[in-house]
Design an enzyme around this catalytic site. Structure first.
Site, PDB file in Angstrom:
ATOM      1  N   TYR A 249      56.009  30.442 -22.331  1.00 51.72           N
ATOM      2  CA  TYR A 249      55.452  31.148 -21.033  1.00 51.72           C
ATOM      3  C   TYR A 249      55.253  30.233 -20.019  1.00 51.72           C
ATOM      4  O   TYR A 249      55.151  30.535 -18.773  1.00 51.72           O
ATOM      5  CB  TYR A 249      54.167  31.809 -21.271  1.00 51.72           C
ATOM      6  CG  TYR A 249      54.181  32.553 -22.652  1.00 51.72           C
ATOM      7  CD1 TYR A 249      54.539  33.926 -22.326  1.00 51.72           C
ATOM      8  CD2 TYR A 249      53.573  32.387 -23.747  1.00 51.72           C
ATOM      9  CE1 TYR A 249      54.659  35.053 -23.264  1.00 51.72           C
ATOM     10  CE2 TYR A 249      53.734  33.469 -24.854  1.00 51.72           C
ATOM     11  CZ  TYR A 249      54.032  34.700 -24.572  1.00 51.72           C
ATOM     12  OH  TYR A 249      54.078  35.708 -25.472  1.00 51.72           O
TER      13      TYR A 249
ATOM     14  N   LYS B   8      49.400  49.829 -21.191  1.00 52.52           N
ATOM     15  CA  LYS B   8      49.460  49.402 -22.715  1.00 52.52           C
ATOM     16  C   LYS B   8      48.355  48.408 -23.137  1.00 52.52           C
ATOM     17  O   LYS B   8      48.641  47.364 -22.853  1.00 52.52           O
ATOM     18  CB  LYS B   8      50.739  48.802 -22.871  1.00 52.52           C
ATOM     19  CG  LYS B   8      51.086  48.436 -24.471  1.00 52.52           C
ATOM     20  CD  LYS B   8      52.256  47.772 -24.740  1.00 52.52           C
ATOM     21  CE  LYS B   8      52.484  47.268 -26.014  1.00 52.52           C
ATOM     22  NZ  LYS B   8      53.749  46.632 -26.259  1.00 52.52           N
TER      23      LYS B   8
ATOM     24  N   SER C 263      78.766  47.356 -13.591  1.00 52.74           N
ATOM     25  CA  SER C 263      79.723  48.550 -13.813  1.00 52.74           C
ATOM     26  C   SER C 263      79.040  49.676 -13.614  1.00 52.74           C
ATOM     27  O   SER C 263      77.806  49.931 -13.767  1.00 52.74           O
ATOM     28  CB  SER C 263      80.011  48.558 -15.387  1.00 52.74           C
ATOM     29  OG  SER C 263      80.800  49.621 -15.674  1.00 52.74           O
TER      30      SER C 263
ATOM     31  N   GLU D 154      60.200  51.861 -21.487  1.00 52.40           N
ATOM     32  CA  GLU D 154      59.902  50.529 -22.034  1.00 52.40           C
ATOM     33  C   GLU D 154      58.398  49.754 -22.257  1.00 52.40           C
ATOM     34  O   GLU D 154      57.751  50.299 -21.382  1.00 52.40           O
ATOM     35  CB  GLU D 154      60.571  49.501 -21.095  1.00 52.40           C
ATOM     36  CG  GLU D 154      62.217  49.308 -21.017  1.00 52.40           C
ATOM     37  CD  GLU D 154      62.858  48.892 -22.351  1.00 52.40           C
ATOM     38  OE1 GLU D 154      62.182  48.307 -23.094  1.00 52.40           O
ATOM     39  OE2 GLU D 154      64.163  48.985 -22.241  1.00 52.40           O
ATOM     40  N   ALA D 155      58.109  48.912 -23.150  1.00 52.67           N
ATOM     41  CA  ALA D 155      56.906  48.548 -23.295  1.00 52.67           C
ATOM     42  C   ALA D 155      57.013  47.267 -23.014  1.00 52.67           C
ATOM     43  O   ALA D 155      57.988  46.358 -23.246  1.00 52.67           O
ATOM     44  CB  ALA D 155      56.252  49.152 -25.006  1.00 52.67           C
TER      45      ALA D 155
END
Length: 542
Positions: free
Chosen positions: A456, A89, A49, A59-60
């Site tokens: 993971y 980070k 959209s 964002e981390a």
């Protein structure tokens, strides 16, 4: 034998087409990953959209993002970092989560990445606890057991100027830039990009989705549909009517007010870590990037109004809320009963959400994509594959929920009704009760699964361990919430305690050595992104 093989292949019809509803980070991560996994054998259409705002103000991430996602796409770290104003980070710095400062006058601790050293198959954390019990003013857990805190305090990059890692790290980035970058790649790889709004969903008699109908007259059929429509859950919740399991009794925060804050990199440097700053009714994130940092106050509407939360947030960063464009976000905490129903798979916010603490949002996306490819069906949509996928997502979510809940439960803050409720009114699962009981008696805290490929994949065995004992010890010890006793068998191993002390000393030597060799985070980023781009980022929010 050849006849058996021939007959078997005849009974299987492979998935040939996938439609993804929703763009943003979840949609484009899904599109590029599936494109890389299956190439031209599957046609992928993404319907996005133009009017729906995207969530995300900085964002981390978690450390396995590169190996679990970008390496799979074949994209080097430096390449995507340059495109997304990414920074580093090295961990999360928790500020003011304790009622009182520690013996050194500090009220912060780090939740760090990387495996903690161990001796004789016992994590160094247990030897640290023996020290702590013998000397009440022993060095804080994070500074004693890791070399990183001293480096993060000095705003040093986690790698050398040529990109060689010095310690484990994740990344900060602009989520809108990541989505745009992946969209560009996806289209180059053959993903069909449609800008349109969903109008209705056409279904088969058996309840499967047959096609999506859009406002501009489009009709998009597919074998498999992926719902990345965010909290609206347009396919999984609305079309498929799959119930959403609300977990607001486990975690009280349900809102945020956020905006970018300009930052003087030259004067203050760029912090190579996320900050989580405790507030009266929740906490505020600080995600540094070149020229600015993203920030947002995560709070509970049950304890404070939006207006009062906004004023508290503005006071923290000393800005006038009337002159700032603020992003007010309301979110649902919980997960779908089933993330995959018939031929519809939900990924990202359409599937599950906790809250921003510990940066699980992006991780939930690529963990789900990995599991989707691992359990990818043919057109028979065998329920065993679907059920196993759903079990993986449920276990992932519930384990992470327990860990985040432990932050609030073990905080010593009791100055507002919000913090008191997190001690007295929060709902605890049997799993978190068991984990905390293990921690209390000195045992390592392990997740209730043994398959190293969970979460993971087989490339991330070490992070399975990271998510368990390292996580709980970093956070709970940081909060001052210590085991009642050390691991009893250590009481019989004096010679091993001496060896552990040598490990403590080697950590200090490593920190000293790295202090003199690592560049500052701001110098590394300016080299990576270019000084001009740094100025452009600052102007964009100034």
């Amino acid at each position: 034998m050849s006849g058996l093989h021939k007959d078997h292949s005849h009974t299987q019809a492979p998935i040939r087409s996938v439609v993804i509803l929703g763009g943003g980070t979840a949609g484009w991560m899904t599109a590029t990953y599936l494109s890389k996994a299956f190439g031209e054998k599957i046609s992928i259409t993404l319907i996005e959209s133009a009017t729906v705002p995207k969530i995300g103000v900085g964002e981390a991430t978690l450390p396995n993002l590169q190996r679990a996602f970008f390496d799979f796409l074949g994209i080097p770290e430096r390449e995507w970092m340059q495109e997304c104003n990414a920074s580093f980070k090295g961990g999360i710095k928790f500020v003011n989560w304790r009622k009182n400062a520690d013996a050194a006058g500090n009220n912060h601790f780090y939740h760090l990445f990387g495996m903690i050293p161990n001796h004789d198959n016992v994590p160094l954390s247990h030897y640290w606890l023996l020290r702590r019990m013998a000397e009440n003013k022993a060095e804080a857990f994070d500074y004693a057991c890791y070399s990183q805190p001293q480096l993060l305090d000095q705003n040093l990059a986690p790698c050398t100027m040529d990109g060689k890692p010095a310690f484990a790290y994740a990344w900060h980035f602009d989520a809108h830039l990541v989505a745009a970058y992946l969209a560009k790649l996806g289209v180059q790889w053959g993903v069909k990009h449609v800008i349109d709004n969903l109008q209705s969903v056409e279904k088969n008699e058996n309840g499967d989705i047959k096609a999506l109908l859009t406002e501009q007259g489009g009709r998009y059929e597919a074998d498999l549909f992926v719902d990345c429509s965010g909290f609206r859950g347009l396919l999984i919740n609305k079309a498929m009517e799959e119930p959403f399991i609300d977990m607001s009794n486990h975690l009280f925060c349900n809102s945020a007010v956020a905006c970018p804050i300009p930052h003087d990199d030259e004067q203050n440097g760029v912090e190579p870590y996320t900050s989580a700053i405790a507030m009266k009714h929740g906490w505020t994130w600080k995600i540094p990037m070149l020229g600015r940092f993203g920030s947002g106050y995560v709070y509970s509407r049950d304890f404070v109004s939006q207006d009062d939360a906004t004023l508290e947030f503005a006071k923290l960063w000393n800005f006038d809320p009337e002159k700032k464009q603020l992003n007010h976000i309301q979110f649902r905490t919980g997960r779908n009963r089933r993330a995959w129903v018939k031929n519809c798979v939900s990924i990202g916010l359409a599937s599950c959400f906790l809250e921003p603490l510990e940066s699980t949002g992006i991780y939930f996306i690529y963990a789900a994509i990995y599991q989707l490819v691992k359990h990818f069906p043919d057109t028979s949509f065998d329920n065993t594959l679907i059920n196993q996928f759903n079990q993986e997502i449920e276990t992932m979510y519930d384990d992470c929920r327990d860990f985040i809940q432990a932050h609030y439960l073990t905080s010593s803050r009791d100055d507002t009704p919000f913090w008191l409720a997190n001690k007295n009114e929060i709902h605890l699962s049997d799993n978190i009760k068991h984990k905390l009981a293990m921690y209390r008696v000195g045992l390592p805290v392990n997740m209730p699964y043994t398959n190293e490929e969970q979460y993971y994949g087989n490339f991330e065995t070490e992070f399975r361990n990271f998510w368990t004992n390292n996580n709980y010890y970093c956070v709970l010890a940081g909060m001052g919430w210590l085991p009642e006793r050390a691991l009893p068998k250590l009481l019989y191993k004096d010679e091993h305690i001496h060896k552990a002390n040598e490990l403590f000393a080697s950590i200090k030597r490593d920190a000293h050595r790295l202090t003199s060799t690592l560049p500052s985070c701001v110098d590394y980023l300016k080299s990576l992104h270019g000084v001009k781009k740094s100025a452009e980022m600052a102007d964009a929010v100034g």
